[in-house]
Every structure is written in C-alpha cells, then in structure tokens.
Design a protein around this motif. Structure first.
Motif, PDB file in Angstrom:
ATOM      1  N   GLY A 120     -41.211  13.510 -46.563  1.00 57.60           N
ATOM      2  CA  GLY A 120     -40.214  13.349 -45.433  1.00 57.60           C
ATOM      3  C   GLY A 120     -38.841  13.569 -45.843  1.00 57.60           C
ATOM      4  O   GLY A 120     -38.590  13.834 -47.200  1.00 57.60           O
ATOM      5  N   SER A 121     -37.999  13.662 -44.739  1.00 58.19           N
ATOM      6  CA  SER A 121     -36.684  14.166 -44.912  1.00 58.19           C
ATOM      7  C   SER A 121     -36.021  12.931 -45.651  1.00 58.19           C
ATOM      8  O   SER A 121     -36.392  11.577 -45.515  1.00 58.19           O
ATOM      9  N   SER A 122     -35.230  13.218 -46.707  1.00 61.79           N
ATOM     10  CA  SER A 122     -34.594  12.088 -47.438  1.00 61.79           C
ATOM     11  C   SER A 122     -33.287  12.870 -48.319  1.00 61.79           C
ATOM     12  O   SER A 122     -32.939  14.114 -47.954  1.00 61.79           O
ATOM     13  N   LEU A 123     -32.474  12.059 -49.187  1.00 60.45           N
ATOM     14  CA  LEU A 123     -31.506  12.496 -49.751  1.00 60.45           C
ATOM     15  C   LEU A 123     -31.775  12.731 -51.296  1.00 60.45           C
ATOM     16  O   LEU A 123     -31.110  12.569 -52.303  1.00 60.45           O
ATOM     17  N   GLY A 124     -33.365  13.107 -51.480  1.00 61.04           N
ATOM     18  CA  GLY A 124     -33.891  13.095 -52.653  1.00 61.04           C
ATOM     19  C   GLY A 124     -33.292  14.173 -53.630  1.00 61.04           C
ATOM     20  O   GLY A 124     -33.703  14.357 -54.736  1.00 61.04           O
ATOM     21  N   GLY A 125     -32.824  15.104 -52.973  1.00 61.55           N
ATOM     22  CA  GLY A 125     -32.181  16.026 -53.813  1.00 61.55           C
ATOM     23  C   GLY A 125     -30.925  15.971 -54.656  1.00 61.55           C
ATOM     24  O   GLY A 125     -30.303  16.744 -55.518  1.00 61.55           O
ATOM     25  N   ALA A 126     -30.420  14.631 -54.311  1.00 63.87           N
ATOM     26  CA  ALA A 126     -29.115  14.308 -54.989  1.00 63.87           C
ATOM     27  C   ALA A 126     -29.171  14.080 -56.489  1.00 63.87           C
ATOM     28  O   ALA A 126     -30.444  13.617 -56.993  1.00 63.87           O
TER      29      ALA A 126
END
Length: 194
Positions: A120-126
């Motif tokens: 799901g949606s997250s800030l995992g691309g940081a």
C-alpha cells in the motif's frame, strides 16, 4: 502459546537489511488492535500523536531541519533525524497539504520496489545518501516486506497535516550530514543527531 499471543507476535516487526556486506538487524514491537488498516502506522519508538506537539525528548524542535515542496501542494517538514543505539536512524516530520484543495498522495512516494508497493501507500521510496561514504540507505522493512515508515497515507484536506516517520539503517557515526531524498521532492541536506 495462546492464539492471542501468537497473533500479537506475528505483528511484531523485525527488519533486516544488507549494506555492502554488513548485515544489520532492527527489531520493534507492533501494537495490537483491530483497526490497523484504518490509520497510518506510527513508529514503535514514537508516541502516538494526540494533536499536541512532541516534546524535545523525542528529538523534535520548533525549527524544521528542512522543508521540501512536492507535488499536489504537499509540503514535507523534516523535524528530526535521530540516530538510535539499535543501529538505525529515524527521520520524522510532518506532511502538510499546503494548497487550497484536496491533495492526493502520489503513489511514487512508495518507491518502485514490488515488495514495498504491494503493502500500500507509504513513504517507502525515501532514501538517505552519505555522499562522503558513497552509500545510499533505503527504508528498512519487516520480514513481511512492509516498510518501517508511515503507511496508509490518506488524501489530505486543505491545510491538513499528517505526522510521518521513516527508519533507515544508520550510516557510520562519522556521517552526521546526509542527503534526504523522496520521489517528487527536492533533495535536502539534513543533520543526524545522537
């Protein structure tokens, strides 16, 4: 072992990441509760927000380390980057809708890794980049591939603010200054404390 204990044990978070041949493990306990899917996840090391400002003991200050303007009128204020003795760095702050209309959180903030996207949606691309050490550090994940960051990001109303966090493997203590990167936002140089 009771069924309730087993269910809570499965919710415990354990993350493992490998960076240039060194293995680094981080463990944190997840809380129990039946409505986890309805709320964004928060860090086990952070207190739940009740609308009041975090205390200085949590590494927060009044002045943000960086303010980054992103797509859809989003403003990311990084308020702390704290090194923990457990071998990780927690970057925390606020994601604010700084526009006059609803802001949909872009899917690219989750990054492009299949393992993270399926959660799901997250800030995992940081990422954190240690330019001197020439290393990039990605958001940690638990054993089920869930990123150790705020997840379940909602659509933000005009002026609405959401507390956020991201946990990374800790760069060497000699690297106190790193570049923070999040897709769609400009790069910011931040100081790691602790």
């Amino acid at each position: 072992m009771s069924i309730r204990f087993a269910a809570q044990a499965r919710r415990g978070l354990v993350a493992l990441t490998v960076s240039t041949g060194l293995a680094l493990g981080v463990a944190a306990c997840g809380g129990g509760g039946g409505d986890d899917a309805k709320k964004p996840e928060t860090s086990a090391s952070s207190s739940k927000s009740d609308g009041s400002k975090p205390s200085a003991q949590e590494g927060q200050s009044d002045e943000p380390l960086a303010e980054l303007k992103g797509p859809n009128g989003l403003l990311l204020q990084i308020t702390a980057a704290t090194r923990d003795s457990g071998g990780f760095v927690t970057v925390s702050g606020n994601l604010k809708n700084d526009s006059g209309s609803k802001a949909v959180i872009p899917s690219n903030l989750s990054g492009n890794e299949t393992e993270i996207i399926k959660n799901g949606s997250s800030l995992g691309g940081a990422t954190l980049v240690d330019s001197k050490g020439k290393k990039r550090y990605y958001v940690l994940r638990d054993t089920d591939g869930r990123p150790l960051t705020t997840t379940g990001l909602p659509t933000l109303k005009p002026g609405e603010t959401l507390p956020v966090f991201m946990q990374f493997p800790s760069p060497p203590t000699t690297a106190s200054e790193v570049n923070f990167q999040l897709p769609g936002f400009p790069t910011a140089t931040i100081q790691i404390s602790g």
